[in-house]
Write a protein that holds these residues in place. Structure first.
Motif, PDB file in Angstrom:
ATOM      1  N   GLN A  67       0.830  -1.209   0.000  1.00 40.51           N
ATOM      2  CA  GLN A  67       0.000   0.000   0.000  1.00 40.51           C
ATOM      3  C   GLN A  67       0.865   1.259   0.000  1.00 40.51           C
ATOM      4  N   LYS A  71       0.835   3.994  -2.927  1.00 35.81           N
ATOM      5  CA  LYS A  71       0.544   5.396  -2.612  1.00 35.81           C
ATOM      6  C   LYS A  71       1.662   6.301  -3.107  1.00 35.81           C
ATOM      7  N   ASN A  72       2.906   5.896  -2.870  1.00 35.71           N
ATOM      8  CA  ASN A  72       4.055   6.701  -3.304  1.00 35.71           C
ATOM      9  C   ASN A  72       4.114   6.792  -4.815  1.00 35.71           C
ATOM     10  N   ASP A  74       1.599   6.586  -6.868  1.00 30.45           N
ATOM     11  CA  ASP A  74       0.465   7.417  -7.301  1.00 30.45           C
ATOM     12  C   ASP A  74       0.787   8.903  -7.109  1.00 30.45           C
ATOM     13  N   GLU A  75       1.481   9.227  -6.018  1.00 25.63           N
ATOM     14  CA  GLU A  75       1.846  10.613  -5.747  1.00 25.63           C
ATOM     15  C   GLU A  75       2.877  11.119  -6.739  1.00 25.63           C
TER      16      GLU A  75
END
Length: 77
Positions: A67, A71-72, A74-75
């Motif tokens: 996760q 998340k990283n 996606d950022e």
């Protein structure tokens, strides 16, 4: 999240460490079925119980790392 942390004389790439940790834990988890069969065959019930708990903890940690990596990415992307 920062991509790196500067120490006294080195830079630590956290994304690389996350990926390495995930890979190490995934490789360990892949060996689990063989170890479980071995412990069952040897009748080591206490060790088997502890090992199954370790597997559960590792799987949970793999999910956490996955996760974080998602998340990283996606950022960044």
């Amino acid at each position: 999240m920062k991509d790196s942390i500067t120490g006294s004389s080195e830079v630590i790439n956290l994304e690389k460490l996350d990926k390495e940790a995930y890979s190490t834990l995934a490789d360990w988890a892949k060996s689990a079925p063989r170890i479980i069969k071995q412990l069952e065959a040897e009748g080591k019930k206490d060790e088997l119980k502890k090992y199954k708990l370790q597997i559960k903890l590792v799987v949970n940690k793999l999910q956490d790392i996955k996760q974080i990596l998602k998340k990283n990415s996606d950022e960044i992307g």
